[in-house]
Design an enzyme around this catalytic site. Structure first.
Site, PDB file in Angstrom:
ATOM      1  N   LYS A 262       3.195   7.017   6.344  1.00  0.00           N
ATOM      2  CA  LYS A 262       2.637   7.672   5.163  1.00  0.00           C
ATOM      3  C   LYS A 262       2.623   9.187   5.330  1.00  0.00           C
ATOM      4  CE  LYS A 262      -0.216   3.617   4.203  1.00  0.00           C
ATOM      5  NZ  LYS A 262      -1.574   3.026   4.289  1.00  0.00           N
TER       6      LYS A 262
ATOM      7  N   VAL B  39       1.716   5.057  -0.500  1.00  0.00           N
ATOM      8  CA  VAL B  39       0.688   5.823   0.212  1.00  0.00           C
ATOM      9  C   VAL B  39      -0.620   5.771  -0.572  1.00  0.00           C
ATOM     10  CG1 VAL B  39       0.005   8.066   1.143  1.00  0.00           C
ATOM     11  CG2 VAL B  39       2.426   7.408   1.140  1.00  0.00           C
TER      12      VAL B  39
ATOM     13  N   GLY C 124      -2.585   3.431  -1.775  1.00  0.00           N
ATOM     14  CA  GLY C 124      -2.872   2.425  -2.800  1.00  0.00           C
ATOM     15  C   GLY C 124      -2.965   2.973  -4.202  1.00  0.00           C
TER      16      GLY C 124
ATOM     17  N   GLY D  51       9.144 -10.206  -3.839  1.00  0.00           N
ATOM     18  CA  GLY D  51       7.904 -10.413  -3.110  1.00  0.00           C
ATOM     19  C   GLY D  51       6.783 -10.827  -4.029  1.00  0.00           C
TER      20      GLY D  51
ATOM     21  N   ARG E 235       9.712 -19.163  -0.342  1.00  0.00           N
ATOM     22  CA  ARG E 235       9.599 -20.589  -0.669  1.00  0.00           C
ATOM     23  C   ARG E 235       9.414 -20.752  -2.177  1.00  0.00           C
ATOM     24  NH1 ARG E 235       4.792 -22.593   2.973  1.00  0.00           N
ATOM     25  NH2 ARG E 235       4.026 -20.485   2.513  1.00  0.00           N
TER      26      ARG E 235
ATOM     27  N   LYS F 182       6.453   1.752   2.502  1.00  0.00           N
ATOM     28  CA  LYS F 182       6.285   3.002   3.246  1.00  0.00           C
ATOM     29  C   LYS F 182       7.183   3.075   4.474  1.00  0.00           C
ATOM     30  CE  LYS F 182       2.200   0.804   5.114  1.00  0.00           C
ATOM     31  NZ  LYS F 182       2.185  -0.276   4.108  1.00  0.00           N
TER      32      LYS F 182
ATOM     33  N   ILE G 174      -4.701   5.424  -5.374  1.00  0.00           N
ATOM     34  CA  ILE G 174      -5.013   6.849  -5.541  1.00  0.00           C
ATOM     35  C   ILE G 174      -3.796   7.583  -6.101  1.00  0.00           C
ATOM     36  CG2 ILE G 174      -5.776   8.948  -4.394  1.00  0.00           C
ATOM     37  CD1 ILE G 174      -6.958   7.165  -2.188  1.00  0.00           C
TER      38      ILE G 174
END
Length: 426
Positions: free
Chosen positions: A203, A130, A132, A7, A43, A103, A134
């Site tokens: 989450k 969960v 980001g 990704g 792509r 998640k 933090i």
């Protein structure tokens, strides 16, 4: 250390940038260079002039990349269940460590992934899944391992928090606040996963699993979204000294755990009440540690990539030294209790006929179900009469049954809204 990146969207691109910008520091922290072996995308021929990588690294064959013998660690930031599950099981089965932000997959098939990791001796890290950037999951998994966590209450979806914050600040309707969130890039073109609570529920399952040493899936989570929250609800909350938030609440009571996601009124004095815009925060209560608060940016490319890189350093170090992280802790195997057993309070808004005996008949319904009324307020007259009732604490099943019977009363034209009230009574 050779890395396969699956990704290269918002988060994946940020991972690539951080790997490039911090290459020297990451090498020093790990003890060996971190090198991208390949990047799987839909792509591969698309031009990406802003990414500091050789275009030859891009491939459409994600599974082939995962299977390469020279790959040590697989990072997955694609999301979804399949084909991500197939890729990660292949990696773990081959003994390759995995870092994922997925998640949805963890909430549905976390047990399968953990079992695969345990069988092969590989690491499975997912801090970025969960809240980001933090640092939250590692403290639950490691720092609080010597304590007993009793409750986790969190705002874990930035889109819904932005919407509810805007409604509170400006008096906007849900639709108006959603349009603003979309225009600013906080909401997806299809916001269903956010506004209906699916994202937060996934989450919540992950948080509960770690906090209570019990395997919890998304299917175990009671879920309600915010689409029915109105400007009138927000105004009513203000009048009570409260604010409405979409909360994930995981609690342990004796030999059971309860996990739920729903909008709720909380006092403006609560630590979570001041969390606004697209920020996330999680409030953890433990027997020895007491009350802990984790706050920060819960989404976005750079914040999420920060969490991914933190996990990458950890698994790369383990791989270099021949060690591994602690296995999944699910020894408690507690019962997941249904929402009906949860003790909470309701805020109920009723459109009623303005005639004698209405209040008595409404109060009788509450009494029949053993629900005590804390406050009653009536506004308007004639066809526009409105009753606003706040209950004392009671089992959710009794409260839900009360609301169901209220809908059948001749004097009640409509149950305009029902919201739970959490936290100490304002």
């Amino acid at each position: 250390m050779k890395i396969a990146l699956l990704g290269c969207g918002t988060v994946g691109s940020s991972v690539v940038q951080l790997l490039h910008e911090q290459a020297a520091d990451l090498t020093a922290r790990v003890g060996a260079p971190l090198e991208l072996a390949g990047i799987a995308v839909r792509r591969p021929g698309r031009e990406r002039p802003d990414l500091p990588v050789d275009p030859k690294l891009f491939t459409a064959d994600a599974l082939g990349l995962v299977k390469r013998d020279d790959v040590d660690v697989v990072i997955e930031v694609v999301g979804g269940i399949e084909p991500a599950r197939t890729w990660l099981l292949e990696a773990l089965g081959a003994g390759k460590s995995v870092v994922t932000a997925n998640k949805a997959l963890l909430a549905e098939d976390g047990a399968v992934l953990h079992d695969a990791a345990a069988q092969s001796g590989a690491d499975l890290f997912y801090e970025a899944s969960v809240a980001g950037a933090i640092p939250l999951l590692r403290p639950l998994r490691e720092s609080l391992h010597g304590d007993r966590v009793t409750r986790v209450t969190g705002i874990v979806n930035g889109t819904t928090n932005f919407i509810l914050s805007a409604m509170d600040a400006t008096g906007q309707s849900f639709t108006e606040a959603l349009e603003e969130a979309t225009a600013l890039g906080y909401a997806e073109a299809d916001p269903t996963a956010d506004v209906e609570g699916f994202d937060a529920a996934a989450k919540a399952a992950i948080l509960a699993s770690l906090a209570f040493h019990t395997r919890v899936t998304a299917a175990d989570v009671h879920r309600e979204g915010i689409t029915d929250v109105t400007a009138t609800d927000v105004a009513s909350a203000k009048a009570m000294g409260c604010v409405i938030k979409l909360l994930c609440i995981a609690s342990r009571v004796d030999d059971a755990v309860s996990v739920r996601v729903h909008p709720a009124m909380i006092p403006r004095t609560h630590p979570l009440a001041g969390v606004v815009d697209a920020f996330n925060a999680v409030y953890v209560e433990a027997e020895a540690a007491g009350q802990l608060m984790f706050y920060g940016r819960g989404a976005g490319g750079a914040p999420t990539a920060s969490a991914v890189l933190g996990d990458l350093v950890a698994v790369a170090r383990n791989r270099l030294t021949g060690s591994r992280a602690a296995k999944e802790s699910a020894y408690a195997d507690l019962r997941v209790r249904p929402i009906g057993e949860e003790i909470t309070r309701y805020h109920v808004c009723l459109d009623v006929a303005d005639r004698a005996g209405v209040l008595a008949s409404v109060a009788g319904v509450f009494a029949r179900h053993g629900v005590s009324i804390a406050t009653v307020n009536q506004a308007g007259r004639g066809d526009a009469a409105v009753l606003v009732i706040v209950t004392h604490r009671a089992p959710d099943a009794a409260l839900a049954a009360t609301v169901a019977e209220l809908r059948s009363l001749d004097a009640v034209k409509a149950v305009a809204s029902v919201l739970r009230v959490e936290g100490d009574q304002p």
